[in-house]
Design an enzyme around this catalytic site. Structure first.
Site, PDB file in Angstrom:
ATOM      1  N   ASN A   9      51.562   2.736  15.954  1.00  0.00           N
ATOM      2  CA  ASN A   9      52.165   2.085  17.125  1.00  0.00           C
ATOM      3  C   ASN A   9      51.216   0.971  17.571  1.00  0.00           C
ATOM      4  O   ASN A   9      50.147   1.244  18.098  1.00  0.00           O
ATOM      5  CB  ASN A   9      52.348   3.121  18.242  1.00  0.00           C
ATOM      6  CG  ASN A   9      52.744   2.479  19.564  1.00  0.00           C
ATOM      7  OD1 ASN A   9      53.228   1.344  19.605  1.00  0.00           O
ATOM      8  ND2 ASN A   9      52.536   3.201  20.661  1.00  0.00           N
ATOM      9  N   LYS A  11      51.583  -1.150  19.912  1.00  0.00           N
ATOM     10  CA  LYS A  11      51.667  -1.485  21.345  1.00  0.00           C
ATOM     11  C   LYS A  11      51.791  -3.011  21.503  1.00  0.00           C
ATOM     12  O   LYS A  11      52.429  -3.652  20.683  1.00  0.00           O
ATOM     13  CB  LYS A  11      50.458  -0.930  22.094  1.00  0.00           C
ATOM     14  CG  LYS A  11      50.163   0.526  21.743  1.00  0.00           C
ATOM     15  CD  LYS A  11      49.174   1.132  22.676  1.00  0.00           C
ATOM     16  CE  LYS A  11      48.781   2.499  22.160  1.00  0.00           C
ATOM     17  NZ  LYS A  11      48.368   3.398  23.187  1.00  0.00           N
ATOM     18  N   HIS A 104      57.650   6.999  24.907  1.00  0.00           N
ATOM     19  CA  HIS A 104      56.178   6.917  24.869  1.00  0.00           C
ATOM     20  C   HIS A 104      55.645   7.033  26.300  1.00  0.00           C
ATOM     21  O   HIS A 104      56.261   6.528  27.242  1.00  0.00           O
ATOM     22  CB  HIS A 104      55.750   5.589  24.238  1.00  0.00           C
ATOM     23  CG  HIS A 104      54.293   5.553  23.920  1.00  0.00           C
ATOM     24  ND1 HIS A 104      53.344   5.263  24.873  1.00  0.00           N
ATOM     25  CD2 HIS A 104      53.613   5.802  22.766  1.00  0.00           C
ATOM     26  CE1 HIS A 104      52.142   5.334  24.321  1.00  0.00           C
ATOM     27  NE2 HIS A 104      52.278   5.659  23.042  1.00  0.00           N
ATOM     28  N   GLU A 106      53.441   5.475  27.825  1.00  0.00           N
ATOM     29  CA  GLU A 106      53.267   4.189  28.531  1.00  0.00           C
ATOM     30  C   GLU A 106      54.603   3.700  29.089  1.00  0.00           C
ATOM     31  O   GLU A 106      54.648   3.077  30.158  1.00  0.00           O
ATOM     32  CB  GLU A 106      52.605   3.165  27.594  1.00  0.00           C
ATOM     33  CG  GLU A 106      51.129   3.499  27.402  1.00  0.00           C
ATOM     34  CD  GLU A 106      50.533   3.084  26.072  1.00  0.00           C
ATOM     35  OE1 GLU A 106      51.143   2.262  25.357  1.00  0.00           O
ATOM     36  OE2 GLU A 106      49.446   3.597  25.742  1.00  0.00           O
ATOM     37  N   GLU A 177      52.206  13.980  22.273  1.00  0.00           N
ATOM     38  CA  GLU A 177      51.104  13.101  22.644  1.00  0.00           C
ATOM     39  C   GLU A 177      50.617  13.455  24.061  1.00  0.00           C
ATOM     40  O   GLU A 177      51.187  12.981  25.057  1.00  0.00           O
ATOM     41  CB  GLU A 177      51.557  11.644  22.637  1.00  0.00           C
ATOM     42  CG  GLU A 177      51.977  11.146  21.276  1.00  0.00           C
ATOM     43  CD  GLU A 177      51.741   9.647  21.122  1.00  0.00           C
ATOM     44  OE1 GLU A 177      51.077   9.263  20.169  1.00  0.00           O
ATOM     45  OE2 GLU A 177      52.205   8.874  21.984  1.00  0.00           O
ATOM     46  N   GLY A 183      44.517   6.671  23.875  1.00  0.00           N
ATOM     47  CA  GLY A 183      43.660   5.502  24.108  1.00  0.00           C
ATOM     48  C   GLY A 183      42.365   5.837  24.841  1.00  0.00           C
ATOM     49  O   GLY A 183      41.656   4.945  25.291  1.00  0.00           O
ATOM     50  N   SER A 223      44.382   9.388  20.234  1.00  0.00           N
ATOM     51  CA  SER A 223      43.043   9.108  19.696  1.00  0.00           C
ATOM     52  C   SER A 223      42.835   9.663  18.282  1.00  0.00           C
ATOM     53  O   SER A 223      41.764  10.168  17.952  1.00  0.00           O
ATOM     54  CB  SER A 223      41.968   9.623  20.656  1.00  0.00           C
ATOM     55  OG  SER A 223      42.058   8.933  21.892  1.00  0.00           O
TER      56      SER A 223
HETATM   57  C1  PEP Z   1      49.817   5.930  20.955  1.00  0.00           C
HETATM   58  O1  PEP Z   1      49.899   4.787  21.359  1.00  0.00           O
HETATM   59  O2  PEP Z   1      50.859   6.566  20.737  1.00  0.00           O
HETATM   60  C2  PEP Z   1      48.494   6.524  20.743  1.00  0.00           C
HETATM   61  C3  PEP Z   1      48.436   7.773  20.359  1.00  0.00           C
HETATM   62  O3  PEP Z   1      47.400   5.721  20.977  1.00  0.00           O
HETATM   63  P1  PEP Z   1      45.870   6.018  20.530  1.00  0.00           P
HETATM   64  O4  PEP Z   1      45.903   6.478  19.086  1.00  0.00           O
HETATM   65  O5  PEP Z   1      45.170   4.709  20.686  1.00  0.00           O
HETATM   66  O6  PEP Z   1      45.360   7.086  21.429  1.00  0.00           O
END
Ligand code: PEP
Length: 261
Positions: A9, A11, A104, A106, A177, A183, A223
């Site tokens: 992803n 973003k 997601h 976000e 998640e 992040g 992460s």
């Molecule tokens: C994500 O954007 O779904 C995500 C898991 O980000 P990151 O791997 O940077 O934590």
């Protein structure tokens, strides 16, 4: 055996130029990795990239026949109309997208998408024939107050309301998640991630039957890096990873893919 699914992803990173640079070199790297292409040919592995919407066409044109799936990070549930700034599932299909991320954290937390909105988007995506990566996950406060499972249950069952159970395992992938791990550099440990992914599979089994639950692809995200990918993928109920930051660099994304073999 369920296939492995590795998703990046991006973003709001990489416009068309950055996308061109990544995709052209990534395709080369992928095609010389015989173990990776063999696993894809044998339908044991799928790789998907979700660029910003403005870069999707560039990614699709440049990847040509390479076995990379391209998806979008967002869409609106209406087919077309006076919805300034939005794009629809059928428009995404028209440019060759096969996948979409829905729910997601976000989108939920910054753009205030509710479970009801997520259900409308999921329904529209399914009707248009896109494969949806439906994200669920608890906030840190939810975890601290022992509400992880109730939050996940509500997110999942609300999102799936009215969806034809027969298409769930073919057209919907669930990504667990935990919001506190996205992040932040803090990952859930593999035991905690497995516990929630197993809970998700059991919920699907109770709601829609064991056969559908056994076929369902469940991902962990938060992460994920090359050095922790394998620890998640050895778990029974984790079939892949949804990767944010570490999918922006070719080497780290390739190493995550290789860790899935
Ligand atoms: C994500 O954007 O779904 C995500 C898991 O980000 P990151 O791997 O940077 O934590």
């Amino acid at each position: 055996m369920r296939k492995k699914f590795i998703a990046g992803n991006w973003k709001m990173f990489k416009g068309p130029e950055g996308t061109s640079e990544f995709i052209s070199r990534f395709v080369d790297e992928l095609l010389i990795s015989k173990n990776v292409t063999k696993a894809i040919d044998e339908k044991k592995l799928e790789i998907a990239i979700f660029p910003p919407s403005i870069s999707i066409t560039r990614a699709i044109e440049l990847k040509t026949n390479a076995p990379i799936l391209i998806g979008a990070q967002n869409m609106y549930w209406q087919e077309n109309g006076a919805f300034t700034g939005e794009i629809s599932a059928s428009m995404l299909k028209e440019v060759g997208c096969t996948h979409i991320i829905i729910g997601h954290s976000e989108r939920r937390n910054i753009f205030l998408e509710t479970n009801d909105i997520i259900n409308k988007k999921l329904t529209a995506a399914v009707n248009a024939g896109l494969v949806s990566v439906l994200c669920v996950g608890e906030l840190l406060d939810d975890r601290k107050s022992a509400n992880t499972f109730s939050v996940i249950k509500k997110q999942l069952l609300d999102a799936l309301k009215g969806i034809n159970p027969q298409i769930i395992s073919d057209k919907i992938i669930i990504a667990y998640e935990p919001v506190w791990a996205i992040g932040t550099g803090i990952t859930a440990n593999n035991i905690d991630a497995q516990e929630v992914c197993s809970y998700i599979r059991n919920l699907i089994s109770e709601a829609f039957g064991e056969k559908i639950a056994n076929k369902l692809i469940v991902l962990y995200g938060g992460s994920v890096k090359p050095n922790n990918t394998a620890s998640f993928l050895i778990e029974n109920d984790i079939d892949g990873v949804l990767v944010g930051g570490a999918s922006l660099e070719i080497d780290s994304f390739m190493n995550i893919i290789k860790a899935a073999l």
